[in-house]
Design a protein around this motif. Structure first.
Motif, short mmCIF file in Angstrom:
data_model
loop_
_atom_site.label_atom_id
_atom_site.label_comp_id
_atom_site.label_asym_id
_atom_site.label_seq_id
_atom_site.Cartn_x
_atom_site.Cartn_y
_atom_site.Cartn_z
N UNK A 214 0.83 -1.23 0.10
CA UNK A 214 0.06 -0.11 0.07
C UNK A 214 0.78 1.32 -0.05
N UNK A 215 2.10 1.00 0.34
CA UNK A 215 3.05 2.51 0.45
C UNK A 215 3.43 2.59 -0.99
N UNK A 216 3.15 2.08 -1.84
CA UNK A 216 3.58 2.17 -3.47
C UNK A 216 2.61 2.46 -4.26
N UNK A 217 2.85 3.22 -5.42
CA UNK A 217 1.54 3.13 -6.21
C UNK A 217 1.47 1.98 -7.12
N UNK A 218 0.26 1.60 -7.63
CA UNK A 218 0.07 0.53 -8.40
C UNK A 218 0.30 0.85 -9.91
N UNK A 219 1.31 0.95 -10.48
CA UNK A 219 1.66 1.51 -11.88
C UNK A 219 2.31 0.34 -12.61
N UNK A 220 2.41 0.37 -13.81
CA UNK A 220 3.23 -0.70 -14.47
C UNK A 220 4.72 -0.58 -14.10
N UNK A 386 11.49 4.99 -8.79
CA UNK A 386 11.50 5.96 -7.85
C UNK A 386 11.53 7.47 -8.40
N UNK A 387 11.87 7.60 -9.59
CA UNK A 387 11.69 8.95 -10.39
C UNK A 387 10.11 9.04 -10.52
N UNK A 388 9.54 7.87 -10.94
CA UNK A 388 7.93 8.11 -11.08
C UNK A 388 7.04 8.48 -9.91
N UNK A 389 7.72 8.05 -8.87
CA UNK A 389 7.22 8.22 -7.53
C UNK A 389 7.31 9.62 -7.09
N UNK A 390 8.35 10.11 -7.35
CA UNK A 390 8.57 11.63 -6.69
C UNK A 390 7.88 12.60 -7.66
N UNK A 391 7.60 12.28 -9.00
CA UNK A 391 7.05 12.82 -10.01
C UNK A 391 5.55 12.92 -9.58
N UNK A 392 5.05 11.81 -9.24
CA UNK A 392 3.68 11.61 -8.67
C UNK A 392 3.43 12.40 -7.36
N UNK A 398 -0.62 11.01 -5.22
CA UNK A 398 -0.13 10.06 -4.07
C UNK A 398 -1.63 9.97 -3.24
N UNK A 399 -1.90 8.77 -2.67
CA UNK A 399 -3.00 8.77 -1.93
C UNK A 399 -2.40 9.10 -0.44
N UNK A 400 -3.45 8.84 0.53
CA UNK A 400 -2.92 9.28 1.90
C UNK A 400 -2.07 8.29 2.40
N UNK A 401 -2.07 6.97 2.16
CA UNK A 401 -1.07 6.05 2.73
C UNK A 401 0.26 6.47 2.06
N UNK A 402 0.40 6.39 0.77
CA UNK A 402 1.47 6.82 0.30
C UNK A 402 2.40 8.40 0.61
N UNK A 403 1.29 8.97 0.69
CA UNK A 403 1.69 10.48 0.98
C UNK A 403 2.51 10.59 2.44
#
Length: 550
Positions: A214-220, A386-392, A398-403
């Protein structure tokens, strides 16, 4: 004829007694793996060799690294001491990653290492308390052949006295006949860096089959990186098969105790370097002699327990200074009530957090709650996701859990690990858990009173005490006292260990890969030979090599 048979029987009995009192021990060490294996309920990676080992051994469900990164945790393994107890908790001190270590250090402070007061830190080798040794010295003194293939990464240069062999060719096969061995093989194919270094290798696990925490985005891209990690685990399993096959070829499998574990938790963001289970909880499988101990165990095990356990298995009483407890062998002790974790500097970023983990709860004490949980470590930003995560993050996606990874901390944190396995929901203000909080606070206070914490001072101040004027101290020369053929060796430097070579003639070439023996007691030597000596205290520069004519 009868005498020959009797002699043979006596030899067999003698060898059996020898092997039982000094069992062979093998460690197979993965890097950056959480409980990502089938014996822990995660069947995504195909690991038939580890599966077979698990069937023949004991699976530990509550094993923990003291820090969520390799070098501090490896310092705990080799010494039996918590990194905060010996000043090795900052990642990383120098470049002593493999072999005998880097014996020259850059004295110039670097922005790649910044302490909590924003002071730049030079490279250094940690000077640990004088009584603390690499536990392999005790094994060598008891007759073991000790090999490490090949990562060390102890936060100090591996002393020449710590291993018989230390490098890519180190192997139990180089020992004397019937000599008991302790051999370590490290597998780096699962390391964080392989998430980008192996990007061109074929994925053997489908991204569609993985579970996204849950702490990561579900992306490809996230799914691809997770699939890469599981594919790397399958590569590691193939490498492990080769070591096990060699044991079986040598007829040693049944009478060798085998450990498999990872040096800390998984390689993904919010896993490695985290003080939560995602960073500290590791797999641990131990196959006993002849596979006589099988099943599952939920005892709390810390890496500081490994050194005393190895000594205990070898019939050696662990020294009193060790933080850990032996959980197997002749000197087995009572179970741990909790394990301790810490988080300090990771490369460019410093912080200070401490943790107490019981079977049911995790308590975290944050000394700099104004700092955010996320550390913008440059090394980690090479992971494709990680690059994608920081861009998001920048785009507010990001959702509440990822934020929550990007928020400041509370002074204390409390998690119900059974109900909240990812430690996403902080219960510190929940009145329903006041009792548990008080108990864990008392445990932490008791621990802190019992153990010195080198993290109480900024790192630069600590280094200046270890290395006065930021110059590495030098171990005094070894001294030889010869009485007839009896040789006694000493060193004025407190805590120094001594290594020696006896040669028939003057040697033209000798270095740290030569056949150095550990000096542990006086010995007799034939006159006319040459004695080569070197002394070394952990963290100090080794002495010059002394040549003594016998």
């Amino acid at each position: 004829m009868k005498r020959s048979i009797l002699s043979l029987v006596l030899i067999i009995i003698s060898n059996l007694t020898f092997s039982q009192s000094k069992p062979n021990i093998l460690w197979m060490v993965a890097e950056d793996i959480s409980l990502d294996l089938s014996m822990y309920g995660d069947t995504i990676a195909n690991t038939p060799n580890l599966d077979e080992l698990a069937l023949e051994g004991m699976i530990y469900d509550n094993a923990f690294a003291p820090v969520g990164v390799c070098a501090p945790s490896r310092s705990a393994i080799i010494t039996g001491m918590y990194p905060t107890s010996i000043g090795t908790m900052h990642m990383r001190t120098g470049l002593d990653v493999g072999g005998w270590g880097k014996r020259m250090y850059n004295p110039n402070p670097s922005q790649k290492r910044i302490d909590v007061n924003d002071n730049a830190i030079p490279e250094y080798s940690a000077v640990i308390p004088s009584e603390v040794k690499c536990f392999t010295e005790y094994l060598r003194a008891a007759g073991y052949f000790c090999t490490n293939n090949s990562k060390t990464d102890y936060q100090f240069a591996a002393p020449i006295t710590s291993w018989d062999e230390n490098g890519n060719q180190a192997h139990w096969r180089n020992r004397k006949n019937e000599q008991p061995f302790f051999s370590v093989f490290n597998f780096n194919v699962t390391h964080e860096s392989r998430l980008w270094m192996n990007v061109d290798k074929e994925l053997t696990v489908s991204p569609d089959d993985v579970t996204v925490p849950p702490y990561l985005q579900d992306t490809q891209k996230v799914r691809n990186d997770i699939a890469r990690h599981y594919s790397n685990i399958e590569l590691m399993d193939d490498q492990i098969a080769k070591i096990i096959d060699q044991l079986k070829e040598d007829g040693l499998y049944d009478n060798t105790i085998i450990f498999f574990y990872s040096d800390h938790g998984g390689p993904l963001p919010r896993e490695k370097r985290a003080i939560y289970d995602s960073g500290l909880k590791v797999p641990l499988i131990i196959k006993d002699l002849d596979g006589k101990t099988k099943g599952r165990m939920d005892d709390l095990i810390s890496f500081v327990d490994f050194a005393p356990t190895l000594l205990s298995l070898a019939g050696i009483k662990p020294p009193n200074y060790i933080d850990g407890k032996p959980f197997m062998g002749s000197f087995k002790k009572e179970l741990n009530e909790y394990v301790f974790g810490s988080s300090d500097r990771f490369d460019e970023f410093s912080d200070r957090s401490r943790a107490i983990r019981t079977k049911d709860f995790l308590y975290v004490k944050n000394y700099y709650p104004n700092k955010i949980k996320y550390k913008d470590v440059g090394y980690r930003k090479q992971i494709p996701m990680m690059v994608e995560f920081l861009e998001s993050k920048e785009n507010g996606e990001l959702n509440e859990e990822q934020e929550t990874w990007f928020t400041t901390k509370t002074e204390e944190e409390l998690y119900n690990v059974k109900e909240d396995p990812y430690q996403m929901h902080n219960l510190i203000s929940d009145p329903n858990f006041k009792k548990q909080l008080n108990e864990l606070q008392k445990m932490y206070d008791k621990y802190q009173k019992k153990h010195e914490d080198f993290g109480e001072v900024p790192e630069l101040e600590m280094v200046q005490k270890m290395w006065p004027d930021l110059k590495q101290p030098i171990t005094a020369l070894p001294r030889v006292k010869q009485t007839g053929n009896s040789i006694r060796i000493s060193c004025e430097t407190k805590g120094a260990s001594i290594a020696y070579i006896i040669s028939d003639s003057l040697m033209e070439n000798y270095d740290y890969n030569s056949d150095w023996q550990l000096y542990s007691e006086p010995f007799n030597a034939t006159s006319g030979k040459y004695l080569y000596l070197v002394s070394e205290r952990i963290g100090y520069k080794a002495s010059d090599i002394v040549i003594h004519k016998l």
